[in-house]
Design an enzyme around this catalytic site. Structure first.
Site, PDB file in Angstrom:
ATOM      1  N   LYS A  69      -7.396  -0.519  11.566  1.00 40.90           N
ATOM      2  CA  LYS A  69      -6.892  -1.160  10.306  1.00 40.90           C
ATOM      3  C   LYS A  69      -5.642  -0.365   9.945  1.00 40.90           C
ATOM      4  O   LYS A  69      -4.316  -0.590   9.642  1.00 40.90           O
ATOM      5  CB  LYS A  69      -7.927  -1.085   9.253  1.00 40.90           C
ATOM      6  CG  LYS A  69      -7.533  -1.646   7.691  1.00 40.90           C
ATOM      7  CD  LYS A  69      -6.734  -0.772   7.058  1.00 40.90           C
ATOM      8  CE  LYS A  69      -6.392  -1.243   5.636  1.00 40.90           C
ATOM      9  NZ  LYS A  69      -5.391  -0.455   4.800  1.00 40.90           N
ATOM     10  N   ASP A  83       4.199 -14.451  12.138  1.00 37.81           N
ATOM     11  CA  ASP A  83       2.777 -14.791  11.701  1.00 37.81           C
ATOM     12  C   ASP A  83       2.202 -13.581  11.954  1.00 37.81           C
ATOM     13  O   ASP A  83       1.260 -13.451  12.838  1.00 37.81           O
ATOM     14  CB  ASP A  83       2.572 -15.683  12.490  1.00 37.81           C
ATOM     15  CG  ASP A  83       1.205 -16.703  12.127  1.00 37.81           C
ATOM     16  OD1 ASP A  83       0.384 -15.883  11.584  1.00 37.81           O
ATOM     17  OD2 ASP A  83       0.965 -17.540  12.560  1.00 37.81           O
ATOM     18  N   HIS A  90      -2.378  10.553  -0.440  1.00 39.41           N
ATOM     19  CA  HIS A  90      -2.553   9.268  -1.153  1.00 39.41           C
ATOM     20  C   HIS A  90      -2.373   9.282  -2.575  1.00 39.41           C
ATOM     21  O   HIS A  90      -1.850   8.539  -3.375  1.00 39.41           O
ATOM     22  CB  HIS A  90      -4.082   8.658  -0.865  1.00 39.41           C
ATOM     23  CG  HIS A  90      -4.056   7.209  -0.210  1.00 39.41           C
ATOM     24  ND1 HIS A  90      -3.483   6.790   0.825  1.00 39.41           N
ATOM     25  CD2 HIS A  90      -4.134   6.224  -0.803  1.00 39.41           C
ATOM     26  CE1 HIS A  90      -3.690   5.628   1.053  1.00 39.41           C
ATOM     27  NE2 HIS A  90      -4.020   5.247   0.035  1.00 39.41           N
ATOM     28  N   GLU A 106       0.690  -1.274   0.010  1.00 39.64           N
ATOM     29  CA  GLU A 106      -0.083   0.022  -0.040  1.00 39.64           C
ATOM     30  C   GLU A 106       0.927   1.221   0.180  1.00 39.64           C
ATOM     31  O   GLU A 106       1.798   1.444   0.876  1.00 39.64           O
ATOM     32  CB  GLU A 106      -1.013  -0.117   1.193  1.00 39.64           C
ATOM     33  CG  GLU A 106      -1.859   1.139   1.218  1.00 39.64           C
ATOM     34  CD  GLU A 106      -3.051   1.051   2.404  1.00 39.64           C
ATOM     35  OE1 GLU A 106      -3.246  -0.017   2.801  1.00 39.64           O
ATOM     36  OE2 GLU A 106      -3.482   2.035   2.858  1.00 39.64           O
TER      37      GLU A 106
HETATM   38  C1  MEV Z   1      -6.040   3.156   4.999  1.00 40.88           C
HETATM   39  O1  MEV Z   1      -5.472   2.315   4.644  1.00 40.88           O
HETATM   40  C2  MEV Z   1      -6.034   3.385   6.663  1.00 40.88           C
HETATM   41  C3  MEV Z   1      -6.909   4.555   6.906  1.00 40.88           C
HETATM   42  O2  MEV Z   1      -8.176   4.411   6.616  1.00 40.88           O
HETATM   43  C4  MEV Z   1      -6.936   4.369   8.597  1.00 40.88           C
HETATM   44  C5  MEV Z   1      -7.951   5.231   9.258  1.00 40.88           C
HETATM   45  O3  MEV Z   1      -8.869   5.619   8.650  1.00 40.88           O
HETATM   46  O4  MEV Z   1      -7.701   5.628  10.419  1.00 40.88           O
HETATM   47  C6  MEV Z   1      -6.639   5.944   6.505  1.00 40.88           C
END
Ligand code: MEV
Length: 427
Positions: free
Chosen positions: A269, A285, A383, A85
């Site tokens: 995430k 792992d 991004h 990513e």
């Molecule tokens: C994207 O891979 C991760 C985010 O969505 C995390 C977040 O929203 O805190 C930018």
């Protein structure tokens, strides 16, 4: 004397991969052998891969980046990150750079205690069985420790026993014995699974029941790592924004993740965006780490954020993270994969707990990067800039053309391969 890495490398981003590797390898004092392994070319021989899993047909490449600027507990780290990513490595490096003048990250860990579960069914007197098992704890622990003399010699081994009762399950009452095992520098799955299988017949006998499952729990809640970072508000005043406003925005963004599982899943995430790449690069792992992190996030019955952001005394932004991290330096792919070994050398960690502390710090840095962006510009701006580089490469740009084309397609507001091709051909 052990090598002291300086993790602050000027203009690392602007170098070509070969020059970057040279610079990073120099900073970490890596051997040519490790450098080649990190470069990836032929790092994992097919024969070795064929021995690692079944039905091997080839290898699957992923970009390996290095996050710079990390200081954890006063020591500098260059952090290997295997990830597909865009933005992740840049964001971690950037936040580490912001934190660096203020001491970087402070981290600590519990002992590396893993859990294994032994499920006992068909017990007539679950409460009585619990008492009998606890009374036999010393005997059960001695039996569990009877095989792995090396681990016990290193100060590890089974340290405690818990017995959990479930009176009402779809198949009736259940007694579940937990072994709590100090696995030292291993991830520990093999160790605790072997112990659980070893003591199962004795558990069956004492509980007067039938043992079914004998397996570790990935909710490694006795193997926690914590990291903390503190930044004065002015450190966050970027692009004309007021630092105190940015700090408040981060706290407000975190507040939603604390109360709302929909946001918490995305928030966490983002944290795992930092954690998984280091776990993968070091041959650990990552499914175990993911399982443990999310189960821990739901430990109180409602899924919540793994980090907290607060405004501390004097207006400083204070971030903390706490999560289970079952990471090893020995065994598994950490030992067999040459690139994983080289990644561990790059990190220059001496214990599994030290690795966990760096990993938790990267997770916290990644979370700050996401919240800072979300609370201000939104994430798409940064991004898209990085995405534009990928599009430029897809359009055939190489060398300095990559950044030139990327800049131009961002400026034109059309980040597509067709536009990149047109820019590249001077159309
Ligand atoms: C994207 O891979 C991760 C985010 O969505 C995390 C977040 O929203 O805190 C930018």
């Amino acid at each position: 004397m052990t090598h002291q890495t300086n993790s602050r490398i000027e203009a690392l981003r602007d170098m070509a991969p070969e020059a970057r590797l040279d610079r990073v390898a120099d900073a970490a004092g890596l051997s040519l052998h490790d450098k080649l392994a990190l470069a990836g070319q032929g790092a994992l021989p097919l024969d070795l891969a064929n021995g690692m899993i079944e039905n091997v047909v080839g290898l699957f490449d992923m970009p390996l980046g290095v996050a710079a600027n990390f200081t954890v507990n006063g020591k500098d780290y260059l952090v290997p990150m295997a990830v597909e990513e865009p933005s992740v490595v840049a964001a971690a490096s950037y936040m580490a750079r912001l934190a660096r003048p203020y001491g970087g990250f402070q981290a600590s860990s519990t002992l590396p205690l893993m859990r294994a579960q032994v499920q006992v069914l068909g017990v007539a007197d679950p409460e009585g069985a619990r008492h009998r098992l606890l009374a036999a704890a010393d005997e059960l622990m001695a039996l569990a420790n009877s095989r792995d003399k090396v681990l016990v010699g290193l100060g590890g081994g089974c340290k405690d026993i818990e017995v959990h009762l479930f009176r009402d399950t779809p198949v009736g009452p259940m007694v579940v014995l937990h072994l709590i095992v100090d696995v030292r520098d291993a991830m520990g799955a093999n160790t605790v699974n072997t112990m659980a299988e070893l003591i199962a017949p004795k558990v069956e006998q004492i509980a007067s029941g039938t043992v079914r499952l004998r397996i570790l729990s990935n909710l490694a809640d006795r193997r926690l790592t914590r990291a903390r970072v503190e930044l004065p508000a002015e450190a966050l005043s970027l692009d004309g924004l007021n630092g105190a406003d940015v700090a408040r925005g981060v706290v407000e963004a975190c507040a939603l993740a604390i109360v709302d599982p929909y946001r918490a899943a995305t928030h966490n995430k983002g944290i795992m965006n930092g954690i998984d790449p280091v776990v993968i690069a070091t041959g650990n792992d990552w499914r175990a780490i993911e399982a443990g992190a999310h189960a821990f996030a739901a430990r109180d019955g409602r899924y919540t954020a793994l980090t907290r952001w607060e405004i501390g005394a004097g207006g400083a932004l204070v971030g903390t993270i706490e999560l289970p991290l079952a990471l090893g330096l020995v065994g598994g792919a950490t030992r067999t994969h040459p690139a994983a070994q080289a990644a561990l050398k790059l990190l220059n960690v001496e214990t599994a707990n030290e690795l966990c502390q760096v990993v938790a710090s990267v997770g916290l840095a990644q979370n700050l990067a996401a919240l800072r962006a979300l609370a201000t510009d939104g994430i798409q701006k940064g991004h898209m800039k990085l995405h534009a580089r990928n599009i430029a490469i897809l359009a055939g740009a190489t060398g300095p053309d990559i950044d030139r084309v990327a800049r131009e397609i961002v400026a034109q507001g059309d980040i597509s391969v067709d536009t990149a091709k047109a820019v590249l051909s001077g159309a």
